[in-house]
Design an enzyme around this catalytic site. Structure first.
Site, PDB file in Angstrom:
ATOM      1  N   ASP A 115       0.892  -1.310  -0.009  1.00 22.12           N
ATOM      2  CA  ASP A 115      -0.141  -0.025   0.044  1.00 22.12           C
ATOM      3  C   ASP A 115       0.969   1.242   0.035  1.00 22.12           C
ATOM      4  OD1 ASP A 115      -2.042   1.908   0.033  1.00 22.12           O
ATOM      5  OD2 ASP A 115      -3.008   0.925   1.729  1.00 22.12           O
TER       6      ASP A 115
HETATM    7  C1  BGC Z   1      -4.982   3.207   0.138  1.00 20.62           C
HETATM    8  C2  BGC Z   1      -5.177   2.202  -1.007  1.00 20.62           C
HETATM    9  C3  BGC Z   1      -4.999   3.099  -2.490  1.00 20.62           C
HETATM   10  C4  BGC Z   1      -3.855   3.638  -2.272  1.00 20.62           C
HETATM   11  C5  BGC Z   1      -3.409   4.443  -3.699  1.00 20.62           C
HETATM   12  C6  BGC Z   1      -3.835   4.126   0.035  1.00 20.62           C
HETATM   13  O1  BGC Z   1      -3.986   5.291   0.857  1.00 20.62           O
HETATM   14  O2  BGC Z   1      -4.930   2.693   1.563  1.00 20.62           O
HETATM   15  O3  BGC Z   1      -6.398   1.492  -0.955  1.00 20.62           O
HETATM   16  O4  BGC Z   1      -5.333   2.068  -3.265  1.00 20.62           O
HETATM   17  O5  BGC Z   1      -3.895   4.740  -1.293  1.00 20.62           O
HETATM   18  O6  BGC Z   1      -4.359   5.400  -3.739  1.00 20.62           O
END
Ligand code: BGC
Length: 840
Positions: free
Chosen positions: A765
């Site tokens: 993530d």
């Molecule tokens: C989130 C993810 C997301 C990523 C990209 C993160 O803050 O937890 O679910 O895909 O950002 O935007």
């Protein structure tokens, strides 16, 4: 800048129209009727309504944060009703509320921008941690000239913050209760619609006399108002069932006392309820919910009768005849099969969902026989002492019904001896003791009147997992040549040969997603060639290795809807949208800049979709998103989210499907099949795993037992991987038993690859392997540290998204100083290229 795939006209496209029509034709199925005395659907003459509630004109289309899809427009419930010819006679109240809300929003955004400036972080970071709270509604004081009142309760939440068990959030607030009471007392028919993505307290509704119908309309994306209007008029039939237990009291949920901020400790979360999540708890401990898992009424009544149960060592099949016993309306019913497993050495929940099937649309009087089938071995439990999945000997009672509270015992499967179905090794040792709750031993149930089926233990085959320990170093056997991806595509070289040739520097870059961006590079603005995509992997042009372009979901495709490009091809600043945070185009934007558009369809959120219990419907939604990915050149969709609804207050429950892993895994698999029906496109199932909390989401340590991990928090991912082979997996931010998911080799190699056979690549993530505190993404005073870049490589977490130069340097020095092996880096690079090879 690479080639742009965005459109240069802002005309509504044929694809937008087609996709909205599809959503409109399907989404009504997701709505759950909790109460209905015959008021719904509205009769033809009932087209004058008094419409109230914060969600009437401010219908929430989906939650906030990276799951917020930027669509062209949002049709709210008021507009949806008007478009269907309704006369809304409460305009004065709605206008007044608009004003109250807009004042509160401006004040909120002023505060956000001020704090963002003070802290030198983008406004969205402040919005993540301190979400907007709706103001008090104006009180309803007069009665309009109509019989029908509709009141819409809305709730919103998103990443970065958990919800609270307080008024305006889990609970209704005083103004909401007073307004609903007023309507119930003064109108012949009062309908309450819940425009929510997760469970709220329904007690005040059940305690108010005079409410005629309550329906969870969920959050349905950008044409929610049209969908609601269709369901209210009976054009569409709501046939949804709950995928969560709606408790009588918040305190009835077993994790309520300690969940997230509830006990003041957001560093450590002890999963003391173990496997007793959702109905597994309520059922086993005899706690009566307000509305049970699997419940939902629709507009008609059904009768069901079990026709036959057959079973052997491979499959259990339950055939059930369903009849629409109503006289007026068509409907669809969901047959759910639960199994009570015998209690031997392993404690069992009272019953667990093992399969389900939905009928087609049945007219009054019409019958259909559905067959629910599932693998016999799926009834096994994990035995930590044997490090194996085991079907214990004894009687398995198979029950069929239309909710977890309304089931009939249908057959007994008798197993003569214990069977080890899968021989594993334990992977998730606890770092601190977790004192799990235990259920009292159950009395033996009299199953003598039921059909008996003997299962012979001798016929089962034990699957033995081989765990990969070390990853061999690949030797470059074609050192005189410079291999490229073209050689692989055209059959002149294998992927392994290409990987063996890559330098450590090349591989380190591949393993760290795009990072050379400006400091404003926050979630949702990292991509160069597709503006508003969340990130890219790195391409190596002279090896003909293209980047994969990755955009968020799960409620559609999140891209920047409108941007401008200068004559020299430079993408200009401005126009980014992140919910309420909009960055206007600066005044010095050149007049001759070219406008580009990328409008995507916001589909219903995951928790609403899951309520359809219709896997074909979810696959169609995946297919719809797949078409938009094709149009805008996205390879990987950062969706579906599939964490378990452990507690109703998790801020991102709306992005996830259910409290039950079978529902969650089946939905994610269906969504993946839809997206992956297009060549070179894939899903990224997330957040792997146990991402149950948003407060301190990056540094929260989930202490979970091995059995609970496997049966509850991993099971859905296992189903999705085994049945749909998503191209990618995103690890969660949190730690599991002291190890960041991003650094957990047992999770990523042992479970994901060795046990389930995952073939794609794993990504972190966002910013998992960087100190998020230093870039304003996490609070200062947290107990645990961030994930490490070399440990990602060791774990088989192939890409760190979006990484930083330090991540690259750490991989290189890790190998050069003997802390990680070259074989590990090659393994990750190989996984990435395996996916890249499929992308165009
Ligand atoms: C989130 C993810 C997301 C990523 C990209 C993160 O803050 O937890 O679910 O895909 O950002 O935007």
């Amino acid at each position: 800048m690479g080639k742009l795939y965005a459109l240069t006209s802002d005309e509504v496209t044929a694809l937008e129209k087609e996709n909205q029509e599809l959503v409109r034709s399907l989404a009504g199925e997701c709505m759950v009727v909790l109460e209905n005395d015959g008021t719904l659907p509205l009769k033809k003459e009932e087209r004058t309504v008094a419409l109230y509630g914060s969600g009437a004109r401010h219908t929430v289309k989906g939650g906030t944060g990276s799951g917020d899809v930027n669509s062209r427009e949002v049709i709210n419930i008021y507009e949806g009703l008007k478009a269907e010819g309704f006369d809304v006679v409460s305009e004065d109240w709605l206008d007044e509320y608009d004003k109250i809300l807009s004042d509160a929003e401006s004040k909120y955004m002023d505060d956000v921008n001020k704090k963002a400036q003070e802290k030198h972080v983008p406004p969205i970071m402040i919005m993540f941690s301190t979400p907007f709270v709706s103001p008090d509604e104006n009180l309803i004081t007069d009665v309009k000239d109509t019989d029908v009142a509709i009141y819409v309760i809305s709730r919103n939440s998103g990443e970065g913050a958990d919800r609270f068990n307080v008024k305006k959030d889990y609970e209704l607030d005083d103004a909401e209760i007073a307004n609903i009471k007023f309507l119930a007392e003064n109108y012949k028919k009062t309908i309450v619609l819940l425009n929510t993505g997760a469970v709220i307290d329904t007690k005040p509704l059940r305690n108010t006399e005079g409410i005629n119908a309550v329906m969870i309309v969920g959050q349905m994306g950008n044409i929610g108002g049209n969908i609601v209007a269709d369901v209210l008029t009976g054009k569409s039939v709501p046939s949804g069932k709950l995928t969560d237990t709606w408790a009588e009291n918040y305190s009835d949920y077993p994790s309520s006392e300690t969940f997230s901020h509830n006990n003041g400790n957001v560093d450590d979360e002890y999963y003391t309820e173990g496997i007793y999540v959702g109905y597994r708890y309520f059922d086993t401990f005899g706690i009566k919910p307000a509305y049970s898992f699997g419940y939902g009424k629709g507009y008609t009544e059904f009768a069901y009768e079990v026709k036959d149960v057959t079973a052997d060592e491979k499959k259990v099949n339950v055939s059930v005849e369903v009849t629409n016993t109503g006289s007026e309306y068509a409907g669809r019913e969901v047959i759910q099969v639960y199994v009570t497993a015998p209690e031997g050495a392993i404690e069992k929940p009272f019953k667990e969902l093992r399969g389900f099937a939905k009928t087609s649309l049945l007219e009054p009087g019409q019958k259909e026989t559905v067959t629910v089938s599932f693998d016999t071995v799926s009834m096994a439990s994990y035995d930590i002492t044997r490090a194996a999945y085991v079907l214990e000997k004894g009687e398995y009672i198979v029950r069929a019904g239309n909710s977890s509270d309304n089931v009939t015992a249908a057959a007994v499967l008798s197993l003569d001896n214990d069977v080890v179905t899968v021989q594993c090794k334990n992977l998730f040792g606890l770092d601190e003791a977790v004192d799990e709750i235990h259920a009292p031993k159950r009395e033996k149930e009299d199953a003598s009147g039921l059909k008996h089926i003997e299962l012979s233990s001798a016929l089962f085959v034990t699957e033995k997992i081989e765990y990969q320990e070390n990853r061999p170093v690949l030797e470059d056997k074609r050192s005189g040549e410079k291999l490229t991806m073209d050689d692989v595509h055209e059959g002149r070289a294998t992927l392994e040969e290409l990987v063996a040739q890559l330098s450590l520097e090349e591989m380190a870059q591949l393993c760290v997603g795009l990072y050379d961006k400006s400091a404003s590079n926050v979630v949702g603005s990292a991509s160069g060639s597709v503006v508003g995509a969340a990130g890219e992997t790195v391409g190596i042009p002279d090896r003909k290795i293209i980047p994969t372009i990755n955009a968020d979901g799960p409620a559609g495709l999140r891209l920047q809807p409108h941007f401008k490009v200068a004559k020299d091809g430079k993408i200009l600043p401005g126009g980014e949208v992140f919910g309420m945070s909009v960055n206007p185009f600066p005044e010095d934007t050149p007049e001759d800049a070219i406008d580009y558009y990328q409008y995507c369809t916001a589909i219903p959120i995951a928790s609403t979709l899951a309520q359809s219990w219709d896997m074909d419907l979810i696959e169609k939604m995946g297919h719809l998103v797949g078409k938009e990915m094709q149009q805008f050149h996205i390879h990987l969709w950062l969706a579906p989210g599939m964490n378990i609804h452990r507690n109703p207050l998790c801020g991102r429950n709306f992005e996830y499907y259910s409290e039950d892993p079978l529902v969650s895994g089946s939905c994610a698999a269906a969504d993946t099949k839809g997206v992956q029906s297009f060549e070179g496109q894939g899903t990224t199932i997330k957040h792997f795993a146990a991402n149950s909390q948003e407060d301190n989401r990056m540094y929260n340590n989930a202490h979970v037992s091995e059995r609970t991990m496997r049966e509850i928090y991993l099971r859905g991912f296992e189903i999705a991987v085994k049945t749909s082979q998503p191209l990618s997996v995103m690890t969660s931010y949190n730690l599991i038993n002291g190890i960041h998911s991003a650094n957990n080799k047992d999770l990523l190699q042992g479970a994901l690859r060795d046990e389930w056979g995952f073939k794609g690549f794993v990504m972190t993530d966002w910013f998992s392997s960087q100190d998020a505190r230093s870039i304003g993404l996490a609070p200062e005073n947290v107990k645990y540290d961030c994930a490490s870049s070399p440990a990602c490589i060791e774990a088989g977490n192939d890409v760190q998204m979006p990484g930083c130069k330090q991540n690259v340097d750490d991989i290189i020095s890790g190998v050069n100083e003997g802390r990680i092996s070259l074989g590990d880096v090659q393994f990750c690079a190989g996984n990435i290229l395996g996916v890249v090879a499929q992308c165009k």
